[in-house]
Design a protein around this motif. Structure first.
Motif, PDB file in Angstrom:
ATOM      1  N   TRP A  86       0.811  -1.029  -0.003  1.00  0.00           N
ATOM      2  CA  TRP A  86       0.375   0.127   0.309  1.00  0.00           C
ATOM      3  C   TRP A  86       1.222   1.064  -0.194  1.00  0.00           C
ATOM      4  N   SER A  87       2.524   1.078   0.368  1.00  0.00           N
ATOM      5  CA  SER A  87       3.125   2.158  -0.275  1.00  0.00           C
ATOM      6  C   SER A  87       3.378   2.825  -1.474  1.00  0.00           C
ATOM      7  N   MET A  88       3.009   1.870  -2.435  1.00  0.00           N
ATOM      8  CA  MET A  88       2.944   2.225  -4.122  1.00  0.00           C
ATOM      9  C   MET A  88       1.599   2.818  -4.292  1.00  0.00           C
ATOM     10  N   ILE A  89       1.896   3.444  -5.545  1.00  0.00           N
ATOM     11  CA  ILE A  89       0.656   4.273  -5.814  1.00  0.00           C
ATOM     12  C   ILE A  89      -0.559   3.519  -6.480  1.00  0.00           C
ATOM     13  N   TRP A  90       0.207   1.624  -7.450  1.00  0.00           N
ATOM     14  CA  TRP A  90      -1.175   1.226  -8.428  1.00  0.00           C
ATOM     15  C   TRP A  90      -2.224   0.556  -7.550  1.00  0.00           C
ATOM     16  N   PRO A  91      -1.820   0.651  -6.541  1.00  0.00           N
ATOM     17  CA  PRO A  91      -3.103  -0.091  -5.386  1.00  0.00           C
ATOM     18  C   PRO A  91      -4.152   0.786  -5.115  1.00  0.00           C
ATOM     19  N   TRP A  92      -3.632   2.237  -5.048  1.00  0.00           N
ATOM     20  CA  TRP A  92      -4.575   3.286  -4.963  1.00  0.00           C
ATOM     21  C   TRP A  92      -4.778   3.317  -6.664  1.00  0.00           C
ATOM     22  N   THR A  93      -4.682   3.699  -7.453  1.00  0.00           N
ATOM     23  CA  THR A  93      -5.566   3.516  -8.438  1.00  0.00           C
ATOM     24  C   THR A  93      -5.901   2.772  -9.228  1.00  0.00           C
ATOM     25  N   LYS A  94      -5.706   1.429  -8.714  1.00  0.00           N
ATOM     26  CA  LYS A  94      -6.846   0.368  -9.138  1.00  0.00           C
ATOM     27  C   LYS A  94      -7.499   0.694  -8.194  1.00  0.00           C
ATOM     28  N   ALA A  95      -7.782   0.728  -7.186  1.00  0.00           N
ATOM     29  CA  ALA A  95      -9.001   0.636  -6.195  1.00  0.00           C
ATOM     30  C   ALA A  95      -9.714   1.717  -6.617  1.00  0.00           C
ATOM     31  N   MET A 130     -20.953   6.536 -22.949  1.00  0.00           N
ATOM     32  CA  MET A 130     -20.972   5.707 -21.552  1.00  0.00           C
ATOM     33  C   MET A 130     -20.426   4.710 -22.634  1.00  0.00           C
ATOM     34  N   ASN A 131     -19.978   4.140 -23.244  1.00  0.00           N
ATOM     35  CA  ASN A 131     -19.904   2.534 -23.527  1.00  0.00           C
ATOM     36  C   ASN A 131     -17.994   2.991 -23.667  1.00  0.00           C
ATOM     37  N   GLU A 132     -17.323   3.907 -23.572  1.00  0.00           N
ATOM     38  CA  GLU A 132     -16.232   3.724 -23.562  1.00  0.00           C
ATOM     39  C   GLU A 132     -15.732   3.885 -21.790  1.00  0.00           C
ATOM     40  N   VAL A 133     -16.570   4.425 -20.868  1.00  0.00           N
ATOM     41  CA  VAL A 133     -15.880   4.326 -19.049  1.00  0.00           C
ATOM     42  C   VAL A 133     -15.215   3.225 -18.590  1.00  0.00           C
ATOM     43  N   PRO A 134     -15.799   1.753 -18.952  1.00  0.00           N
ATOM     44  CA  PRO A 134     -15.336   0.871 -18.325  1.00  0.00           C
ATOM     45  C   PRO A 134     -14.285   0.211 -19.288  1.00  0.00           C
ATOM     46  N   THR A 135     -14.166   0.482 -20.983  1.00  0.00           N
ATOM     47  CA  THR A 135     -12.617   0.864 -21.256  1.00  0.00           C
ATOM     48  C   THR A 135     -11.418   1.622 -20.412  1.00  0.00           C
ATOM     49  N   VAL A 136     -11.734   2.584 -20.527  1.00  0.00           N
ATOM     50  CA  VAL A 136     -11.081   3.304 -20.214  1.00  0.00           C
ATOM     51  C   VAL A 136     -10.538   3.121 -18.523  1.00  0.00           C
ATOM     52  N   LEU A 137     -11.451   2.566 -17.943  1.00  0.00           N
ATOM     53  CA  LEU A 137     -11.364   1.622 -16.202  1.00  0.00           C
ATOM     54  C   LEU A 137     -10.824   0.435 -16.681  1.00  0.00           C
ATOM     55  N   MET A 138     -11.121  -0.003 -17.425  1.00  0.00           N
ATOM     56  CA  MET A 138     -10.024  -0.940 -17.363  1.00  0.00           C
ATOM     57  C   MET A 138      -8.556  -0.808 -17.566  1.00  0.00           C
ATOM     58  N   ILE A 139      -8.697  -0.084 -18.791  1.00  0.00           N
ATOM     59  CA  ILE A 139      -6.992   0.482 -18.847  1.00  0.00           C
ATOM     60  C   ILE A 139      -6.153   0.863 -17.847  1.00  0.00           C
ATOM     61  N   ILE A 140      -6.363   1.406 -16.633  1.00  0.00           N
ATOM     62  CA  ILE A 140      -6.419   1.969 -15.578  1.00  0.00           C
ATOM     63  C   ILE A 140      -6.468   0.462 -14.395  1.00  0.00           C
ATOM     64  N   ILE A 141      -6.379  -0.296 -14.855  1.00  0.00           N
ATOM     65  CA  ILE A 141      -7.188  -1.271 -13.626  1.00  0.00           C
ATOM     66  C   ILE A 141      -5.315  -2.360 -14.069  1.00  0.00           C
ATOM     67  N   VAL A 142      -5.624  -2.769 -15.385  1.00  0.00           N
ATOM     68  CA  VAL A 142      -4.769  -3.437 -16.241  1.00  0.00           C
ATOM     69  C   VAL A 142      -3.312  -2.874 -15.777  1.00  0.00           C
ATOM     70  N   LEU A 143      -3.336  -1.811 -16.417  1.00  0.00           N
ATOM     71  CA  LEU A 143      -1.641  -0.995 -16.284  1.00  0.00           C
ATOM     72  C   LEU A 143      -1.321  -0.781 -14.620  1.00  0.00           C
ATOM     73  N   SER A 144      -2.017  -0.681 -14.017  1.00  0.00           N
ATOM     74  CA  SER A 144      -2.073  -0.370 -12.559  1.00  0.00           C
ATOM     75  C   SER A 144      -1.456  -1.626 -11.857  1.00  0.00           C
ATOM     76  N   VAL A 145      -2.008  -2.596 -12.257  1.00  0.00           N
ATOM     77  CA  VAL A 145      -1.682  -4.322 -11.389  1.00  0.00           C
ATOM     78  C   VAL A 145      -0.591  -4.523 -12.461  1.00  0.00           C
ATOM     79  N   VAL A 146      -0.376  -4.314 -13.322  1.00  0.00           N
ATOM     80  CA  VAL A 146       1.034  -4.738 -14.217  1.00  0.00           C
ATOM     81  C   VAL A 146       2.256  -4.287 -14.426  1.00  0.00           C
ATOM     82  N   VAL A 147       2.249  -3.141 -14.827  1.00  0.00           N
ATOM     83  CA  VAL A 147       2.761  -2.430 -14.735  1.00  0.00           C
ATOM     84  C   VAL A 147       3.927  -1.710 -13.163  1.00  0.00           C
ATOM     85  N   LYS A 148       2.276  -1.745 -12.348  1.00  0.00           N
ATOM     86  CA  LYS A 148       2.329  -1.784 -10.934  1.00  0.00           C
ATOM     87  C   LYS A 148       2.941   0.328 -10.670  1.00  0.00           C
ATOM     88  N   PHE A 149       2.783   0.688 -11.412  1.00  0.00           N
ATOM     89  CA  PHE A 149       3.275   2.260 -11.617  1.00  0.00           C
ATOM     90  C   PHE A 149       2.654   3.377 -10.458  1.00  0.00           C
TER      91      PHE A 149
END
Length: 149
Positions: A86-95, A130-149
């Motif tokens: 939790w000291s990293m940024i990625w769990p917060w962006t994913k959450a 509105m159909n683009e909303v889940p795509t944008v959120l999915m990109i944020i979630i996947v990048l957060s978890v995989v890249v762990k920025f």
């Protein structure tokens, strides 16, 4: 309890991924149904009843249970020792993105109820946007978890 979570980790992660895929499929498809319902069907008649039934079943039989499973198994992963720093940024962006996805889910659910009641105030173009909303959120979630920025 933490030993049990650690032992179950591969199964928990697998079920979480399956639930996410199911939830995302519904979040991608439901707005498309609403576009067609708005532009081609209207709010009365047999086709309206058919679309209303399809939207209701997608929302209640697939989307909601998949969201609940995503949250249950996702939180199980969060509480598994050594998985989240939790000291990293990625769990917060994913959450934040998962919470936003849940909000979008509830917004869609309200639209389904509105169509069932014969009410709709949005256009097909608005549902397409509105159909683009889940795509944008999915990109944020996947990048957060995989890249762990």
């Amino acid at each position: 309890m933490s030993d049990l979570l650690a032992i179950a980790y591969p199964w928990t992660k697998a079920i979480h991924i399956m639930a996410v895929i199911s939830w995302m499929a519904a979040l991608f498809y439901l707005p498309r149904l609403l576009v067609h319902h708005t532009e081609r069907v209207g709010l009365t008649g047999e086709t309206h009843d058919l679309f209303t039934m399809m939207e209701f079943k997608l929302a209640n039989v697939i989307m909601r249970p998949a969201m609940i499973a995503t949250w249950i198994f996702g939180l199980s992963l969060v509480f598994t020792p050594g998985i989240v720093d939790w000291s990293m940024i990625w769990p917060w962006t994913k959450a934040g993105a998962v919470i936003a996805m849940t909000g979008f889910h509830e917004w869609l659910y309200a639209r389904v109820k509105g169509f069932a009641d014969g009410q709709n105030t949005l256009t097909g173009k608005q549902y397409r946007m509105m159909n683009e909303v889940p795509t944008v959120l999915m990109i944020i979630i996947v990048l957060s978890v995989v890249v762990k920025f």
